[in-house]
Design an enzyme around this catalytic site. Structure first.
Site, PDB file in Angstrom:
ATOM      1  N   ARG A 211      59.520  77.957 -22.725  1.00 56.42           N
ATOM      2  CA  ARG A 211      60.520  78.805 -23.871  1.00 56.42           C
ATOM      3  C   ARG A 211      60.042  80.254 -23.870  1.00 56.42           C
ATOM      4  NH1 ARG A 211      60.684  74.913 -29.166  1.00 56.42           N
ATOM      5  NH2 ARG A 211      61.490  73.058 -27.702  1.00 56.42           N
ATOM      6  N   GLU A 213      59.833  82.872 -25.767  1.00 54.07           N
ATOM      7  CA  GLU A 213      59.705  83.262 -27.197  1.00 54.07           C
ATOM      8  C   GLU A 213      59.691  84.700 -27.165  1.00 54.07           C
ATOM      9  OE1 GLU A 213      59.605  81.172 -29.456  1.00 54.07           O
ATOM     10  OE2 GLU A 213      58.888  79.217 -28.504  1.00 54.07           O
ATOM     11  N   ARG A 219      50.586  81.093 -32.431  1.00 51.44           N
ATOM     12  CA  ARG A 219      50.840  79.590 -32.406  1.00 51.44           C
ATOM     13  C   ARG A 219      52.050  79.664 -31.540  1.00 51.44           C
ATOM     14  NH1 ARG A 219      54.831  78.597 -36.769  1.00 51.44           N
ATOM     15  NH2 ARG A 219      55.242  80.545 -37.568  1.00 51.44           N
ATOM     16  N   HIS A 220      52.403  80.394 -30.578  1.00 56.30           N
ATOM     17  CA  HIS A 220      53.290  80.221 -29.674  1.00 56.30           C
ATOM     18  C   HIS A 220      52.963  80.479 -28.169  1.00 56.30           C
ATOM     19  CE1 HIS A 220      56.062  80.499 -33.324  1.00 56.30           C
ATOM     20  NE2 HIS A 220      56.857  79.558 -32.511  1.00 56.30           N
ATOM     21  N   GLU A 356      53.685  74.313 -38.510  1.00 63.38           N
ATOM     22  CA  GLU A 356      54.896  73.154 -37.886  1.00 63.38           C
ATOM     23  C   GLU A 356      53.902  72.286 -36.796  1.00 63.38           C
ATOM     24  OE1 GLU A 356      58.923  73.822 -37.152  1.00 63.38           O
ATOM     25  OE2 GLU A 356      58.537  72.545 -35.213  1.00 63.38           O
ATOM     26  N   SER A 359      58.618  68.496 -34.549  1.00 64.53           N
ATOM     27  CA  SER A 359      59.990  68.276 -35.058  1.00 64.53           C
ATOM     28  C   SER A 359      60.480  66.702 -34.683  1.00 64.53           C
ATOM     29  CB  SER A 359      60.831  69.719 -34.714  1.00 64.53           C
ATOM     30  OG  SER A 359      60.539  70.667 -35.639  1.00 64.53           O
ATOM     31  N   ARG A 407      49.166  73.000 -30.575  1.00 65.59           N
ATOM     32  CA  ARG A 407      48.962  73.150 -32.197  1.00 65.59           C
ATOM     33  C   ARG A 407      48.377  71.748 -32.544  1.00 65.59           C
ATOM     34  NH1 ARG A 407      54.932  75.469 -34.264  1.00 65.59           N
ATOM     35  NH2 ARG A 407      54.915  77.054 -32.863  1.00 65.59           N
TER      36      ARG A 407
HETATM   37  P1  ATP Z   1      58.510  77.083 -34.412  1.00 66.72           P
HETATM   38  O1  ATP Z   1      59.483  77.122 -35.288  1.00 66.72           O
HETATM   39  O2  ATP Z   1      57.061  76.912 -34.847  1.00 66.72           O
HETATM   40  O3  ATP Z   1      58.714  78.182 -33.229  1.00 66.72           O
HETATM   41  P2  ATP Z   1      60.199  75.088 -33.009  1.00 66.72           P
HETATM   42  O4  ATP Z   1      60.687  74.464 -34.297  1.00 66.72           O
HETATM   43  O5  ATP Z   1      60.988  76.195 -32.533  1.00 66.72           O
HETATM   44  O6  ATP Z   1      58.705  75.641 -33.420  1.00 66.72           O
HETATM   45  P3  ATP Z   1      60.458  72.634 -31.694  1.00 66.72           P
HETATM   46  O7  ATP Z   1      61.622  73.013 -30.781  1.00 66.72           O
HETATM   47  O8  ATP Z   1      60.617  71.844 -32.969  1.00 66.72           O
HETATM   48  O9  ATP Z   1      59.740  74.087 -32.097  1.00 66.72           O
HETATM   49  O10 ATP Z   1      59.427  72.015 -30.821  1.00 66.72           O
HETATM   50  C1  ATP Z   1      58.715  70.634 -31.281  1.00 66.72           C
HETATM   51  C2  ATP Z   1      57.065  71.270 -31.494  1.00 66.72           C
HETATM   52  O11 ATP Z   1      56.844  71.827 -30.193  1.00 66.72           O
HETATM   53  C3  ATP Z   1      56.845  72.029 -32.456  1.00 66.72           C
HETATM   54  O12 ATP Z   1      56.738  71.784 -33.812  1.00 66.72           O
HETATM   55  C4  ATP Z   1      55.699  72.780 -31.803  1.00 66.72           C
HETATM   56  O13 ATP Z   1      54.460  71.961 -31.958  1.00 66.72           O
HETATM   57  C5  ATP Z   1      55.611  72.871 -30.486  1.00 66.72           C
HETATM   58  N1  ATP Z   1      56.279  73.766 -29.956  1.00 66.72           N
HETATM   59  C6  ATP Z   1      57.478  74.500 -29.964  1.00 66.72           C
HETATM   60  N2  ATP Z   1      57.687  75.616 -29.160  1.00 66.72           N
HETATM   61  C7  ATP Z   1      56.334  76.063 -28.845  1.00 66.72           C
HETATM   62  C8  ATP Z   1      55.730  77.141 -28.364  1.00 66.72           C
HETATM   63  N3  ATP Z   1      56.483  77.942 -27.897  1.00 66.72           N
HETATM   64  N4  ATP Z   1      54.360  77.215 -28.183  1.00 66.72           N
HETATM   65  C9  ATP Z   1      53.621  75.929 -28.616  1.00 66.72           C
HETATM   66  N5  ATP Z   1      54.174  74.975 -28.993  1.00 66.72           N
HETATM   67  C10 ATP Z   1      55.509  74.948 -29.268  1.00 66.72           C
HETATM   68 MG    MG Z   2      60.977  72.642 -35.114  1.00 67.48          MG
END
Ligand code: ATP
Ligand code: MG
Length: 433
Positions: A211, A213, A219-220, A356, A359, A407
């Protein structure tokens, strides 16, 4: 090395050959000690200068710290030695000499910046407290796999090079695929859903996701490891049960099998979550957040939860909890809405008080509704034809979820930064090592 003994297995009365790194040399004059370190621990090697061969003493005490050596000799009891035994060497061989100027100090006496540590991860992981994190991470993954198998789930591996994104266009990494545009996959979401309609029914995957980001945060990551689960014939409530079970299984396994690592990390009483995790609806969650008074502006229905909001609620709840029944609008197109109230979705998040973790949700398995959902979110259903068309051929009701491994480990061990839970993190600046 066939005749090698690990330091942890060296018993008094034995003659052994140990192999590892020079952790430290302490020269007290007539007597000197070399501490040799391997994956299982450390052992003291004693040099009595007057009584030993000069060459042997010179080799043993002249070698630079962190060099790889082998030592052969007799193991003797020595209450004053750190592990209660020491080796009286017959021979010392330098296998791989280390340069005298190390980029960081693996004995941990001198602290290093995180970036220096990440640039020199090999040396960094010679520190027992860093190594402990990755041993625990491995145990978490082992326990999770075992739990999935115990609930009849089959491990799958799906492509990481894909034609379309699933989790929002801005976070995609484009690549060139034989002259065509392609992307690194953001999530195995669509593939795992396709598999619940296959003969497998219940599947899991542990693999990388990518991703782009927008910001560097603690935490990302731009490449993370995701634990995905998906099952036919379950609803979101049952999916939450499996999610909770997985998390507890991971904590229990660490408590049971990683006592040594937890001690190294300074956990005197590592707590395994007990009892059912509270399941708050989104509406209850925003009410509780507003009631804490922690936010400058009150949340209104439809708002996503900011980092501050998650933190305020986390402090209020004080342990793991679920947030259920999210507004449909802030959950992805593949999440099912309540038929009686299409504004509400069957999506859920599992939260740690800090952030979080997961999901998930019940998925939309009805073809017409699925395609309508794409259009509502401004996505072109034609691009996802490979996915939607399978919903025409018997797709059972299903639900699932996804964790970020980093995480999970980060919150379990209270690490300040997610980069501590991954060997070679990818962030906006960091592309190597
Ligand atoms: P956030 O809102 O915290 O950025 P997200 O809702 O975009 O997360 P989801 O698509 O729901 O992320 O992904 C499911 C899980 O994968 C998240 O709850 C998290 O634990 C993990 N995750 C998602 N994106 C990342 C990232 N960039 N780095 C580390 N862990 C991630
Ligand atoms: Mg999520």
């Amino acid at each position: 090395m066939k005749d090698r003994t690990h330091t942890a297995d060296a018993e008094p009365g034995e003659t052994v050959t140990v192999a590892g790194w020079v952790h430290e040399i302490r020269d007290l004059g007539g007597i000197a000690f070399l501490i040799l370190r391997d994956a299982t621990g450390k052992i003291q090697v004693k040099f009595e200068k007057e009584e030993m061969d000069d060459d042997l003493v010179e080799t043993g005490l002249g070698v630079h710290r962190e060099s790889v050596i082998t030592v052969s000799g007799d193991v003797e009891e020595e209450p004053r030695a750190p592990t209660g035994v020491e080796i009286v060497p017959e021979s010392v061989d330098v296998v791989a000499e280390a340069a005298p100027d190390l980029p960081l100090d693996p004995s941990g006496k001198v602290d290093a910046e995180l970036s220096t540590r990440l640039d020199n991860r090999t040396l960094d992981l010679r520190k027992e407290e860093v190594k402990a994190v990755f041993e625990i991470r491995a145990e978490v993954l082992r326990a999770v796999r075992e739990y999935f198998r115990s609930v009849g789930s089959t491990e799958i591996n799906t492509p990481k090079i894909v034609a379309t994104g699933t989790e929002g266009g801005t976070e995609l990494f484009p690549i060139t695929y034989f002259g065509r545009e392609a992307f690194m996959n953001q999530s195995p979401q669509l593939f795992k859903q396709l598999m619940v309609g296959s003969g497998l029914e219940r599947v899991f995957e542990i693999g990388p996701i990518f991703r782009a980001e927008e910001h560097n945060t603690p935490r990302h990551l731009n490449e993370a490891t995701m634990i995905d689960f998906e099952s036919a014939f379950v609803d979101h409530e049952e999916a939450m049960d499996v999610c909770e079970g997985t998390l507890k299984a991971a904590y229990e396994a660490v408590a049971e099998n990683c006592a040594e690592q937890l001690e190294i990390l300074g956990y005197e009483d590592f707590e395994v979550p007990v009892g059912d995790f509270p399941r708050l609806t989104y509406e209850e969650a925003i009410e509780r957040i507003n009631a804490t008074g922690a936010l400058d502006e009150q949340l209104v229905w439809g708002d996503d939860l900011s980092t501050e909001a998650e933190k305020a609620l986390g402090e209020d709840v004080g342990g793991h909890y679920f947030i259920t029944d999210w507004p449909s609008e802030i959950k992805p197109f593949y999440i099912q809405d309540y038929d009686e109230d299409p504004q509400l979705s069957k999506g859920f998040d599992l939260m740690h008080p800090r952030m979080e973790l997961v999901s998930g949700g019940q998925r939309e398995h009805r073809y017409e509704k699925l395609v309508a959902g794409f259009e509502q979110q401004g996505l072109d259903p034609d691009q996802f034809e490979y996915y939607t068309k399978m919903f025409k051929y018997g797709m059972p009701p299903h639900a699932g979820w996804a964790y970020g491994v980093e995480r999970l480990v980060m919150t379990m061990l209270d690490l300040p930064n997610i980069r501590e839970a991954v060997l070679f993190p990818r962030d906006r600046q960091r592309l190597s090592p």
